[in-house]
Design an enzyme around this catalytic site. Structure first.
Site, short mmCIF file in Angstrom:
data_model
loop_
_atom_site.label_atom_id
_atom_site.label_comp_id
_atom_site.label_asym_id
_atom_site.label_seq_id
_atom_site.Cartn_x
_atom_site.Cartn_y
_atom_site.Cartn_z
CD GLU A 1 -3.06 -1.07 2.16
OE1 GLU A 1 -4.19 -1.51 1.89
OE2 GLU A 1 -2.77 -0.59 3.28
CD GLU B 1 -4.32 -5.41 2.15
OE1 GLU B 1 -5.09 -4.78 2.91
OE2 GLU B 1 -3.08 -5.34 2.22
#
Length: 375
Positions: free
Chosen positions: A168, A270
């Site tokens: 991320e 995710e």
């Protein structure tokens, strides 16, 4: 998709696992099918070591890998920390987990955080051992760590199918050296990881992963920079939690644009949703009534299925077959004393158990079967 045979651990060490496809190319796929039906099971080993039990929907105790495989999971995502305080999610624990995943017929997706603990958009802390390194040595450390872990996986007969260089990384990685406002250095770090991966594990596809899966303007800015600085990568990954990152429609628009603009396959690395807002340990839940209201989906077993399907349907609908997979985040992270979120604090709790695929009596929930519709 054809059904996969569950291999023994011994057979898995030598059995070939087909590559997804050549880098930068997407084979045509039938609508409604996911090539990668994934689960991030990074905390599973810690859970098992501290006594976690997993049961099928009828209450019968079973091996979690067998339950996942029967539910259609064909890929496992495992995060790697450099020197975590509790030893979990290190090379030493990722290797046996990779072997068990491969024995269950799963592909392997390795997620490098380049930290000793959690790395995400709000924090990208250097590992303690790298904290004082001058930038050239920091870049070399990224290369060496990546090559070491991937080389060990290949040596044990479980090479990674996908590798994620940073987790991320909307704001960069290894702050402050690789922050978003220093693209020359961020690109050098990303290139070091990508080059290491391709050097020691040639069949592995390199993934770059951002959060906020519906944020098209940010993602265009980020990947325009990555391309302009010549960062080598094969797949674009996003996180998309419907209660944090926007609607399924915003995810669909972004993935369609990114795949076309950069000519890459895309995945949702995710996603998750709660089957309740209740708690099963002392740690407050991340998913709560307010987040359920934001998503507009009930916090129930049926609501969990609805949210999960919405994300899967978006990925299967990416034009030209470019949507290749979804990874549900930590579906096996049930509440077990000792297996909390903080590697430096054994007393920490879970905070995620109400988004798992197992209820508070350890029984499999309907969400475990969703992937069987996308074979």
């Amino acid at each position: 998709m054809r059904r996969r045979t569950i291999l023994t651990a011994a057979a898995a060490a030598t059995a070939p696992v087909p590559l997804l496809e050549a880098r930068g190319q997407a084979a045509p796929r039938r609508a409604g099918r996911l090539a990668l039906r994934g689960a991030d099971i990074s905390t599973l080993k810690k859970n098992l070591d501290f006594g976690a039990v997993y049961r099928d929907a009828g209450g019968r105790r079973a091996d979690p890998f067998a339950l996942l495989a029967a539910g259609g999971v064909n890929a496992a995502r495992l995060k790697v920390w450099v020197n975590p305080a509790d030893g979990y999610n290190s090379k030493a624990t990722v290797l046996p987990m990779a072997a068990r995943a491969r024995a269950a017929g799963m592909k392997l997706f390795v997620d490098f955080h380049y930290s000793d603990a959690w790395a995400d958009p709000g924090k990208q802390n250097k590992p303690a051992a790298w904290a004082s390194l001058p930038f050239p040595q920091l870049r070399d450390a990224v290369y060496g760590h990546t090559a070491d872990v991937l080389g060990a996986l290949r040596a044990q007969g479980t090479p990674a199918d996908l590798v994620q260089i940073g987790n991320e990384i909307n704001g960069g990685m290894l702050w402050p050296d690789g922050r978003w406002d220093n693209w020359p250095q961020l690109a050098a770090l990303l290139t070091a990881g990508s080059t290491a991966a391709r050097s020691v594990s040639p069949g592995t596809r390199v993934v770059l992963h951002l959060a906020e899966g519906g944020n098209n303007s940010q993602h265009r800015w980020w990947f325009d920079n990555a391309v302009s600085y010549g960062v080598p990568f094969d797949v674009i990954a996003v996180s998309h939690y419907l209660y944090w990152h926007g609607t399924a429609a915003s995810l669909a628009a972004n993935l369609a644009d990114l795949s076309a603009r950069y000519g890459r396959d895309v995945i949702v690395a995710e996603t998750a949703y709660g089957f309740t807002t209740a708690e099963d340990d002392h740690e407050p839940q991340i998913f709560n009534a307010s987040l359920a209201a934001t998503a507009g989906i009930p916090a129930s077993p049926a609501g969990q299925v609805t949210a999960f399907r919405r994300v899967c349907d978006v990925v299967t609908g990416v034009p030209n077959g470019r949507g290749i997979g979804v990874f549900y985040w930590e579906p096996t992270w049930t509440a077990v004393r000792g297996a909390g979120w903080d590697p430096a604090n054994p007393a920490s709790g879970d905070g995620w158990e109400n988004q798992a695929w197992f209820d508070f009596n350890d029984r499999a929930l309907p969400a475990l079967q969703v992937y069987n519709s996308y074979r």
